[in-house]
Design a protein around this motif. Structure first.
Motif, PDB file in Angstrom:
ATOM      1  N   PRO A 113      22.989   6.660   0.556  1.00 37.93           N
ATOM      2  CA  PRO A 113      24.343   6.185   0.431  1.00 37.93           C
ATOM      3  C   PRO A 113      24.774   4.714   1.092  1.00 37.93           C
ATOM      4  CG  PRO A 113      24.166   8.460   1.075  1.00 37.93           C
ATOM      5  CD  PRO A 113      22.834   7.873   1.114  1.00 37.93           C
ATOM      6  N   LEU A 114      24.184   4.578   2.308  1.00 39.30           N
ATOM      7  CA  LEU A 114      24.000   3.433   3.119  1.00 39.30           C
ATOM      8  C   LEU A 114      23.592   2.151   2.323  1.00 39.30           C
ATOM      9  CD1 LEU A 114      23.205   4.770   6.724  1.00 39.30           C
ATOM     10  CD2 LEU A 114      25.433   4.116   5.907  1.00 39.30           C
ATOM     11  N   LEU A 115      22.588   2.490   1.743  1.00 35.45           N
ATOM     12  CA  LEU A 115      21.942   1.251   1.192  1.00 35.45           C
ATOM     13  C   LEU A 115      22.778   0.901  -0.034  1.00 35.45           C
ATOM     14  CD1 LEU A 115      19.392  -0.741   0.496  1.00 35.45           C
ATOM     15  CD2 LEU A 115      18.808   1.006  -1.004  1.00 35.45           C
ATOM     16  N   LEU A 116      23.308   1.762  -0.776  1.00 36.45           N
ATOM     17  CA  LEU A 116      24.111   1.566  -2.039  1.00 36.45           C
ATOM     18  C   LEU A 116      25.457   1.018  -1.676  1.00 36.45           C
ATOM     19  CD1 LEU A 116      23.203   4.570  -4.306  1.00 36.45           C
ATOM     20  CD2 LEU A 116      22.398   2.148  -4.353  1.00 36.45           C
TER      21      LEU A 116
ATOM     22  N   PRO B 186      14.341   7.350   2.849  1.00 34.67           N
ATOM     23  CA  PRO B 186      14.721   8.621   3.082  1.00 34.67           C
ATOM     24  C   PRO B 186      16.174   8.892   2.440  1.00 34.67           C
ATOM     25  CG  PRO B 186      14.504   7.549   5.040  1.00 34.67           C
ATOM     26  CD  PRO B 186      13.926   6.615   3.815  1.00 34.67           C
ATOM     27  N   ASN B 187      16.465  10.043   2.015  1.00 34.50           N
ATOM     28  CA  ASN B 187      17.753  10.683   1.229  1.00 34.50           C
ATOM     29  C   ASN B 187      18.843  10.101   1.998  1.00 34.50           C
ATOM     30  OD1 ASN B 187      16.434  11.508  -0.895  1.00 34.50           O
ATOM     31  ND2 ASN B 187      16.235  13.532  -0.363  1.00 34.50           N
TER      32      ASN B 187
ATOM     33  N   ALA C 121      22.374  -2.309   7.966  1.00 36.27           N
ATOM     34  CA  ALA C 121      23.356  -1.299   7.854  1.00 36.27           C
ATOM     35  C   ALA C 121      22.625   0.348   7.687  1.00 36.27           C
ATOM     36  CB  ALA C 121      24.295  -1.473   6.873  1.00 36.27           C
ATOM     37  N   VAL C 122      21.475  -0.011   6.942  1.00 31.13           N
ATOM     38  CA  VAL C 122      20.622   1.212   6.442  1.00 31.13           C
ATOM     39  C   VAL C 122      19.873   1.757   7.869  1.00 31.13           C
ATOM     40  CG1 VAL C 122      18.794   2.076   4.888  1.00 31.13           C
ATOM     41  CG2 VAL C 122      20.477  -0.082   4.168  1.00 31.13           C
ATOM     42  N   ILE C 123      19.594   0.990   8.745  1.00 29.91           N
ATOM     43  CA  ILE C 123      18.692   1.424   9.560  1.00 29.91           C
ATOM     44  C   ILE C 123      19.305   1.607  10.940  1.00 29.91           C
ATOM     45  CG2 ILE C 123      16.479   0.995   8.745  1.00 29.91           C
ATOM     46  CD1 ILE C 123      16.592  -1.797  10.228  1.00 29.91           C
ATOM     47  N   ALA C 124      20.531   0.737  11.174  1.00 27.16           N
ATOM     48  CA  ALA C 124      21.200   1.016  12.541  1.00 27.16           C
ATOM     49  C   ALA C 124      21.834   2.171  12.741  1.00 27.16           C
ATOM     50  CB  ALA C 124      22.255  -0.131  12.625  1.00 27.16           C
ATOM     51  N   PRO C 125      21.790   2.446  13.997  1.00 27.84           N
ATOM     52  CA  PRO C 125      22.216   3.792  14.418  1.00 27.84           C
ATOM     53  C   PRO C 125      23.929   3.961  14.038  1.00 27.84           C
ATOM     54  CG  PRO C 125      21.579   2.594  16.272  1.00 27.84           C
ATOM     55  CD  PRO C 125      21.218   1.822  15.181  1.00 27.84           C
ATOM     56  N   HIS C 126      24.460   2.835  14.377  1.00 23.95           N
ATOM     57  CA  HIS C 126      25.829   2.673  13.968  1.00 23.95           C
ATOM     58  C   HIS C 126      26.277   1.605  12.980  1.00 23.95           C
ATOM     59  CE1 HIS C 126      26.608   4.956  17.552  1.00 23.95           C
ATOM     60  NE2 HIS C 126      25.768   4.091  18.389  1.00 23.95           N
TER      61      HIS C 126
ATOM     62  N   GLY D 157       0.917  -1.234  -0.075  1.00 23.72           N
ATOM     63  CA  GLY D 157      -0.017   0.064  -0.059  1.00 23.72           C
ATOM     64  C   GLY D 157       0.822   1.105  -0.005  1.00 23.72           C
ATOM     65  N   PRO D 158       0.175   2.518  -0.079  1.00 20.82           N
ATOM     66  CA  PRO D 158       0.816   3.798  -0.491  1.00 20.82           C
ATOM     67  C   PRO D 158       1.286   4.469   0.838  1.00 20.82           C
ATOM     68  CG  PRO D 158      -1.295   3.942  -0.679  1.00 20.82           C
ATOM     69  CD  PRO D 158      -1.451   2.677  -0.106  1.00 20.82           C
ATOM     70  N   ASP D 159       1.545   3.659   2.122  1.00 22.57           N
ATOM     71  CA  ASP D 159       1.723   4.408   3.163  1.00 22.57           C
ATOM     72  C   ASP D 159       3.341   4.801   3.308  1.00 22.57           C
ATOM     73  OD1 ASP D 159       2.310   5.383   5.729  1.00 22.57           O
ATOM     74  OD2 ASP D 159       1.680   3.607   6.801  1.00 22.57           O
ATOM     75  N   PRO D 160       3.706   6.063   3.220  1.00 19.39           N
ATOM     76  CA  PRO D 160       5.005   6.340   3.152  1.00 19.39           C
ATOM     77  C   PRO D 160       6.050   5.814   4.144  1.00 19.39           C
ATOM     78  CG  PRO D 160       3.890   8.364   2.963  1.00 19.39           C
ATOM     79  CD  PRO D 160       2.846   6.937   3.318  1.00 19.39           C
ATOM     80  N   ALA D 161       5.510   5.937   5.354  1.00 15.64           N
ATOM     81  CA  ALA D 161       6.434   5.511   6.489  1.00 15.64           C
ATOM     82  C   ALA D 161       6.583   3.816   6.457  1.00 15.64           C
ATOM     83  CB  ALA D 161       5.554   5.730   7.756  1.00 15.64           C
ATOM     84  N   LEU D 162       5.616   3.165   6.148  1.00 12.74           N
ATOM     85  CA  LEU D 162       5.703   1.691   6.000  1.00 12.74           C
ATOM     86  C   LEU D 162       6.644   1.587   4.831  1.00 12.74           C
ATOM     87  CD1 LEU D 162       4.586  -0.756   7.112  1.00 12.74           C
ATOM     88  CD2 LEU D 162       2.640  -0.776   5.697  1.00 12.74           C
ATOM     89  N   LEU D 163       6.345   2.043   3.756  1.00 12.16           N
ATOM     90  CA  LEU D 163       7.452   1.750   2.492  1.00 12.16           C
ATOM     91  C   LEU D 163       8.850   2.080   2.922  1.00 12.16           C
ATOM     92  CD1 LEU D 163       5.298   2.899  -0.547  1.00 12.16           C
ATOM     93  CD2 LEU D 163       6.026   0.572  -0.047  1.00 12.16           C
ATOM     94  N   ALA D 164       8.953   3.218   3.501  1.00  9.22           N
ATOM     95  CA  ALA D 164      10.213   3.351   3.725  1.00  9.22           C
ATOM     96  C   ALA D 164      10.901   2.539   4.775  1.00  9.22           C
ATOM     97  CB  ALA D 164      10.449   4.979   4.606  1.00  9.22           C
ATOM     98  N   ALA D 165      10.122   1.905   5.743  1.00  8.73           N
ATOM     99  CA  ALA D 165      10.569   1.112   6.792  1.00  8.73           C
ATOM    100  C   ALA D 165      11.093  -0.268   5.984  1.00  8.73           C
ATOM    101  CB  ALA D 165       9.694   0.814   7.853  1.00  8.73           C
ATOM    102  N   LEU D 166      10.307  -0.649   5.175  1.00  6.73           N
ATOM    103  CA  LEU D 166      10.587  -1.825   4.143  1.00  6.73           C
ATOM    104  C   LEU D 166      11.442  -1.905   3.125  1.00  6.73           C
ATOM    105  CD1 LEU D 166       6.879  -3.224   3.750  1.00  6.73           C
ATOM    106  CD2 LEU D 166       8.588  -4.079   5.153  1.00  6.73           C
ATOM    107  N   ALA D 167      11.746  -0.571   2.663  1.00  7.26           N
ATOM    108  CA  ALA D 167      12.490  -0.250   1.387  1.00  7.26           C
ATOM    109  C   ALA D 167      13.851  -1.147   1.583  1.00  7.26           C
ATOM    110  CB  ALA D 167      12.800   1.238   1.199  1.00  7.26           C
ATOM    111  N   PRO D 168      14.719  -0.852   2.633  1.00  8.08           N
ATOM    112  CA  PRO D 168      16.060  -1.465   2.451  1.00  8.08           C
ATOM    113  C   PRO D 168      16.015  -2.984   2.055  1.00  8.08           C
ATOM    114  CG  PRO D 168      16.012  -0.397   4.324  1.00  8.08           C
ATOM    115  CD  PRO D 168      14.458  -0.331   3.928  1.00  8.08           C
TER     116      PRO D 168
END
Lengths: 214, 179
Positions: A125-128, A120-121, A177-182, A38-49
């Protein structure tokens, strides 16, 4: 080895359909998640990585069957093994070619897909950066699986069953790596997995190739 | 020597001197191809040894492989690559009568022309030992003549040939091993 890679690239260029198919599959796979969740931005952003990682792994599976399969069927594999290069160098060259024709294009197209999934922008870089070792590890492990399943019936399915479980550690650290604080720790683990796969996978794949041509 | 689980050959002994040739003869399934693959190091040796100038050949497989020009029963020709991309040596192409097709993608070649291309690759390899499995399959009389001329030149330069064949090949002074 350079000539071998150059030859593989030339073949891939002439038969571009394989690379294109993997890329289209990658995009479609990612898009399906967006439609399903579904189009929920927050959910999509969390799933994206996670979605980008899984889609990239599945897409990179597609050209594996032909990696050695075509050479095995037309007799080229015999010539490669008799080229005077050790079998593990042949396997390493194939892994390089797989990464250049599949991993690298996937990497280039991962950014637009992640944007589409509302990543999120600052996380881009972390994802790539994580996908660079991720796709390299995949090419190495995939080459091993392709060599092991050579000549087997249902090689494609077997290949997925061998490769995907072996990719779980890289997937966990890469997506983390994308979502971790460190993120540094996750990158260290990705690097360690790559350092482990770099010598071991071609050696094992080379031995598997020798067995396959017997 | 085993092929799969099956014992195909036992008690085979052969030697080839520089400039020599050996023809393997035998009915289908007697192990000619298996013997060639074993000599190339592609198939394992169940017992016995292979020597090159008195040194065990399989001790260092890559350097053994570098001595061998291999022609299997498959041509190893890539449809997407041109003839000149398979064999860069123009003289070898001319020797097999393929110079006119240099720029042509190999998918347009006939079965016999593909075989000629594979033979041109053997000739261009400059390796001392040619291992040929049924080299004349699909070749016309002219091409067989060209091929035997190549063989003669290779042997005159001190090269060796071990080949399996069902047809009469013109290899003067060649020994015959019946399997």
């Amino acid at each position: 080895m350079k000539t071998l890679i150059a030859r593989e690239l030339r073949l891939a260029l002439r038969q571009g359909a394989d690379t294109v198919a993997a890329l289209v599959f990658f995009i479609i796979c990612g898009t399906m998640f967006a439609f399903g969740v579904g189009p929920d931005p927050a959910l999509l952003a969390a799933l994206a990585p996670g979605v980008v990682w899984v889609a990239a792994l599945l897409a990179a599976l597609l050209p594996l069957e032909k990696l050695f399969g075509a050479d095995f069927e037309d007799g080229t594999l015999d010539l490669l093994l008799l080229s005077g290069l050790p079998a593990y160098i042949v396997a390493l060259a194939k892994a390089c070619a797989h990464w250049l024709t599949t991993g690298l294009p996937l990497l280039l197209i991962a950014a637009p897909l992640a944007v589409m999934l509302r990543l999120p922008n600052h996380a881009m870089p972390l994802l790539l950066a994580g996908l660079v070792p991720g796709t390299l590890i995949f090419s190495l492990v995939g080459t091993l699986a392709a060599a092991l399943t050579l000549g087997a019936r249902r090689a494609g399915v077997l290949m997925a069953l061998i490769t995907l479980p072996l990719m779980i550690p890289a997937l966990i650290f890469g997506a983390n790596a994308v979502i971790a604080p460190h993120p540094l720790g996750a990158f260290a683990f990705l690097g360690a997995i790559f350092c482990l796969a770099l010598p071991l996978a071609p050696l094992a794949a080379g031995a598997a190739l020798r067995v396959a041509v017997e | 020597m085993f092929r799969g689980e099956r014992l195909v050959l036992r008690g085979v002994s052969l030697s080839v001197a520089a400039g020599g040739a050996l023809v393997l003869r035998g009915d289908n399934g007697t192990g000619k191809s298996t013997l060639l693959r074993t000599l190339a190091g592609l198939a394992p040796l169940a017992g016995g040894q292979i020597f090159w100038n008195g040194v065990p050949a399989m001790a260092d497989f890559p350097s053994h492989a570098a001595r061998i020009a291999w022609l299997g029963h498959l041509d190893a020709v890539k449809p997407a690559l041109s003839v000149a991309e398979h064999v860069t040596d123009q003289t070898a192409l001319t020797d097999m009568g393929l110079e006119r097709f240099a720029a042509l993608p190999a998918r347009f070649l006939s079965a016999g022309q593909k075989r000629r291309l594979a033979l041109a690759r053997v000739a261009a390899s400059l390796r001392p030992l040619w291992l040929l499995d049924e080299p004349t399959t699909g070749l016309d009389a002219t091409s067989i003549g060209r091929f035997t001329a190549l063989c003669a030149r290779h042997r005159a330069a001190g090269g060796m040939i071990i080949t399996s064949t069902h047809v009469a090949l013109e290899l003067p002074g060649a020994e015959v091993l019946a399997l």
